[in-house]
Design an enzyme around this catalytic site. Structure first.
Site, mmCIF file in Angstrom:
data_model
loop_
_atom_site.group_PDB
_atom_site.id
_atom_site.type_symbol
_atom_site.label_atom_id
_atom_site.label_comp_id
_atom_site.label_asym_id
_atom_site.label_seq_id
_atom_site.Cartn_x
_atom_site.Cartn_y
_atom_site.Cartn_z
ATOM 1 N N ASP A 1 0.624 -1.828 0.126
ATOM 2 C CA ASP A 1 -0.263 0.718 0.159
ATOM 3 C C ASP A 1 0.944 1.290 -0.245
ATOM 4 O OD1 ASP A 1 -1.428 -2.280 1.286
ATOM 5 O OD2 ASP A 1 -1.678 -1.455 2.877
ATOM 6 N N ARG B 1 -8.440 -1.524 11.371
ATOM 7 C CA ARG B 1 -6.805 -0.626 10.182
ATOM 8 C C ARG B 1 -7.480 0.696 9.822
ATOM 9 N NH1 ARG B 1 -7.194 -6.281 9.503
ATOM 10 N NH2 ARG B 1 -8.236 -6.671 7.180
ATOM 11 N N ASP C 1 -11.270 -6.026 1.474
ATOM 12 C CA ASP C 1 -10.397 -7.197 1.902
ATOM 13 C C ASP C 1 -10.480 -8.983 1.497
ATOM 14 O OD1 ASP C 1 -8.605 -8.783 3.491
ATOM 15 O OD2 ASP C 1 -9.550 -8.571 5.696
ATOM 16 N N GLU D 1 -10.439 -2.415 4.084
ATOM 17 C CA GLU D 1 -9.613 -1.724 4.169
ATOM 18 C C GLU D 1 -8.715 -0.384 3.783
ATOM 19 O OE1 GLU D 1 -6.686 -5.484 4.579
ATOM 20 O OE2 GLU D 1 -7.123 -5.294 2.636
#
Ligand code: DQQ
Length: 649
Positions: free
Chosen positions: A130, A253, A341, A308
């Site tokens: 990422d 997260r 995800d 995410e």
């Protein structure tokens, strides 16, 4: 948590915990030893994998870039390890094509070397994922990224760091943050930057702690007078946030950039899930030390699973500039993006942010976030935007993984590239779509150009385009389809989709037509980038934009999916296309970036001087005319920052 210590200490001794090593980019002996043993382990792993698969990889054609042998040396199936889920994060290995029948292709060194890109950002070696905390500061664009310094597979994640003056040429800097505290012992994961009103920067990031619990941490530059922002301090009171009640320890997260509320508080979102519902949790803070969790969710969508890398930003309804993340006037819409995800795609939707209710409501619920539009219909994940105050634009970065085998990644010693940074604007004509376009700085790499005007491509034909070696190109093309054929074609109630079609070889009355990219002379390898027009039984036309990887390589151990989606074509618009070809990556933008597809392809024959470009029209009835401008592209300079030791740290 309550912490009365002053925020943003000015010297590292104020902010660091003396009992723990400094996160200052210098490598203590322990780190050097672990790098050494890490490299040793990678070597052993590579050797093991090679022997496990029984492939000799380097064949008698090792020095022949055009080696065309398709012989496999052993028919052992490829079964890459699953990487990620056990650590509490999505799958990070290329398992899509790894079924019982997949056999290893004997990749030789020249084929693998050709795959390395020339103008897309890559670290010198090993694994990247990422984009993290992109920003512009004191004349430099900063790019941080998820990085494994030890191997070309996901694991041991820290923050890599590079700087650029123009988003194209990059200089690598020392790692910005390593896993040196209990709260990020299992990984320094994704995070975002926020500029404070005084110009200082705060970075919130996820740490996977020693017990693999996901927590949020605060970091900031050790020295704001350093334009290179080389040293980072982790706040002594970390973690600043732990999973709240009702949220599992591995479902918490990727904090967003924070934006200001009208009360002057900072607000940001964190991705999570509740059962199978993807959610964005929201927090307010005044000082990035004390946080208040707000009730409810910024948005929640049933059945979408873990969210995410949430991104949330305003776009102008009328203007052509990007906007700072805190702008919230009647002239803006908001965009929410989530990385799913479950399917590893990035979805966005346009809607309205209600500050008082702390909610975001999509304009069209049928294309809610996670179930409708995607940034990119190919390989593209965990994207993140930032507001570039230098050029008043919003710039999007996205991680483009490999779609070859992990064994090949180990052999070539690197994995993943980043997309060419893209500007993002609201498509005012559709109101639903974004327009993504390569930043204008990429034009500086253009070399000699070739122009072709009104080339007629008869139904069922292929036209070679003489542009020299076709591995580094910027292509702009416009297509016109015969009006008569459009009117004459009979409609059908069969719904078309790129992925379930037979690809570019499936012939319809009005398509497919477009380009054959990275093709060899005999077309034994080719990646069609094309339009397909379908006429419904109601007489309405629908245009699809697809990339067909099914014949991109004679190797079988690479992903060969057909990608794509619909692209809205409004009255009076011609079919337009831009394609950036850079070795193993093809980034293609239809209609000013309304629909975008990124492919990773691994030809074995259509490489180096043997890579060619063609026009094709595989429609059964319609003739097409094409006008194109094509540039050979220079390589970007991407290398270590020179003489760094002379710079103050
Ligand atoms: N990558 C990071 C996570 C994030 C994931 C770990 C998305 O923070 O959720 O490398 O690819």
């Amino acid at each position: 948590m309550v912490d009365t210590r002053p925020f943003l200490p000015v010297s590292s001794s104020d902010g660091s915990n003396p009992s723990e090593p400094l996160a200052n980019g210098r490598k203590p002996m322990k780190a050097l030893l672990s790098i050494f043993f890490g490299l040793l382990a990678v070597g052993l792993l590579a050797a093991l994998l090679t022997s496990n698969n029984g492939s000799d990889f380097v064949t008698e054609n090792e020095h022949d870039p055009l080696a065309s042998s398709t012989t496999t040396t052993k028919s052992e199936p490829l079964r890459p390890l699953s990487r990620g889920p056990a650590a509490g994060v999505s799958e990070k290995s290329n398992r899509l094509f790894a079924d019982e029948n997949t056999v290893a292709f004997p990749w030789n060194n020249s084929m693998l070397s050709w795959q390395r890109t020339a103008f897309h950002f890559q670290p010198e070696r090993n694994w990247m994922n990422d984009p993290n905390g992109p920003l512009f500061y004191k004349g430099w664009y900063h790019f941080f990224y998820q990085y494994n310094p030890h191997a070309p597979v996901w694991g041991d994640i820290v923050w890599g760091h590079a700087v650029s003056k123009d988003l194209i040429h990059w200089l690598h800097l020392p790692l910005a943050m390593v896993a040196d505290h209990t709260y990020d012992k299992s990984g320094v994961w994704t995070g975002s930057a926020t500029f404070l009103p005084d110009g200082k920067i705060v970075m919130l990031y996820t740490g996977s702690n020693a017990q693999a619990v996901q927590v949020q941490n605060l970091a900031y530059p050790a020295d704001h007078s350093d334009p290179l922002l080389i040293n980072w301090i982790k706040y002594s009171g970390n973690p600043v946030l732990v999973p709240p009640p009702g949220i599992l320890s591995k479902d918490f997260r990727d904090p967003t950039t924070a934006w200001l509320t009208s009360e002057g508080k900072w607000r940001f979102a964190i991705g999570s899930k509740v059962n199978k519902t993807g959610v964005a949790l929201v927090y307010d803070t005044k000082d990035f030390i004390n946080y208040e969790k707000l009730d409810g969710f910024l948005r929640a969508v049933d059945g979408t699973g873990m969210w995410e890398c949430v991104d949330f930003f305003p776009v102008s309804k009328t203007g052509e500039n990007g906007l700072d993340t805190s702008v919230n006037t009647p002239d803006v819409k908001h965009v929410m993006k989530v990385s799913l995800d479950d399917d590893r795609h990035d979805y966005y939707t346009v809607g309205t942010y209600h500050e008082k209710n702390v909610t975001f409501v999509p304009d069209d619920l049928t294309i809610d976030v996670g179930i409708g539009l995607r940034y990119d219909y190919g390989v593209y994940y965990a994207a993140k935007t930032f507001y570039d105050q230098n050029k008043n634009r919003r710039v999007l970065w996205g991680w483009i993984g490999e779609s070859d085998s992990e064994a090949a990644d180990l052999q070539k010693g690197w994995a993943s590239v980043q997309s060419i940074p893209r500007t993002v604007l609201l498509d005012k004509k559709t109101g639903t779509h974004l327009l993504q376009w390569p930043v204008q700085e990429i034009d500086s790499l253009r070399l000699n150009s070739y122009e072709f005007n009104h080339v007629s491509i008869q139904a069922g034909s292929v036209v070679p385009l003489e542009v020299g070696p076709a591995t580094q190109l910027d292509i702009i093309a416009e297509f016109k389809i015969e009006k008569e054929a459009l009117e004459k074609a009979t409609g059908s109630n069969v719904t078309f989709s790129c992925s379930s079609s037979g690809g570019a070889k499936e012939r319809g009355a009005l398509g497919p037509f477009g380009l054959l990219v990275l093709a060899d002379d005999s077309l034994s390898e080719q990646t069609p980038v094309y339009f397909y027009i379908a006429k419904g039984s109601d007489g309405n036309l629908k245009t699809f934009f697809c990339n067909d990887q099914s014949r991109s390589s004679v190797a079988s151990d690479v992903n060969k999916q057909i990608y794509g989606s619909m692209v809205p074509v409004l009255k009076g618009e011609n079919l337009s296309l831009r394609v950036l070809v850079d070795h193993s990556i093809i980034e293609s933008f239809a209609h000013g970036g309304r629909t975008v597809i990124t492919s990773r392809v691994y030809p074995t024959r259509a490489i180096y001087g043997a890579a060619k470009l063609f026009l094709f029209n595989n429609a059964t009835e319609a003739g097409v005319s094409a006008s194109l401008k094509i540039w050979q592209m220079n390589s970007a300079f991407i290398r270590p920052y020179p003489n760094l030791d002379n710079k103050s740290r």
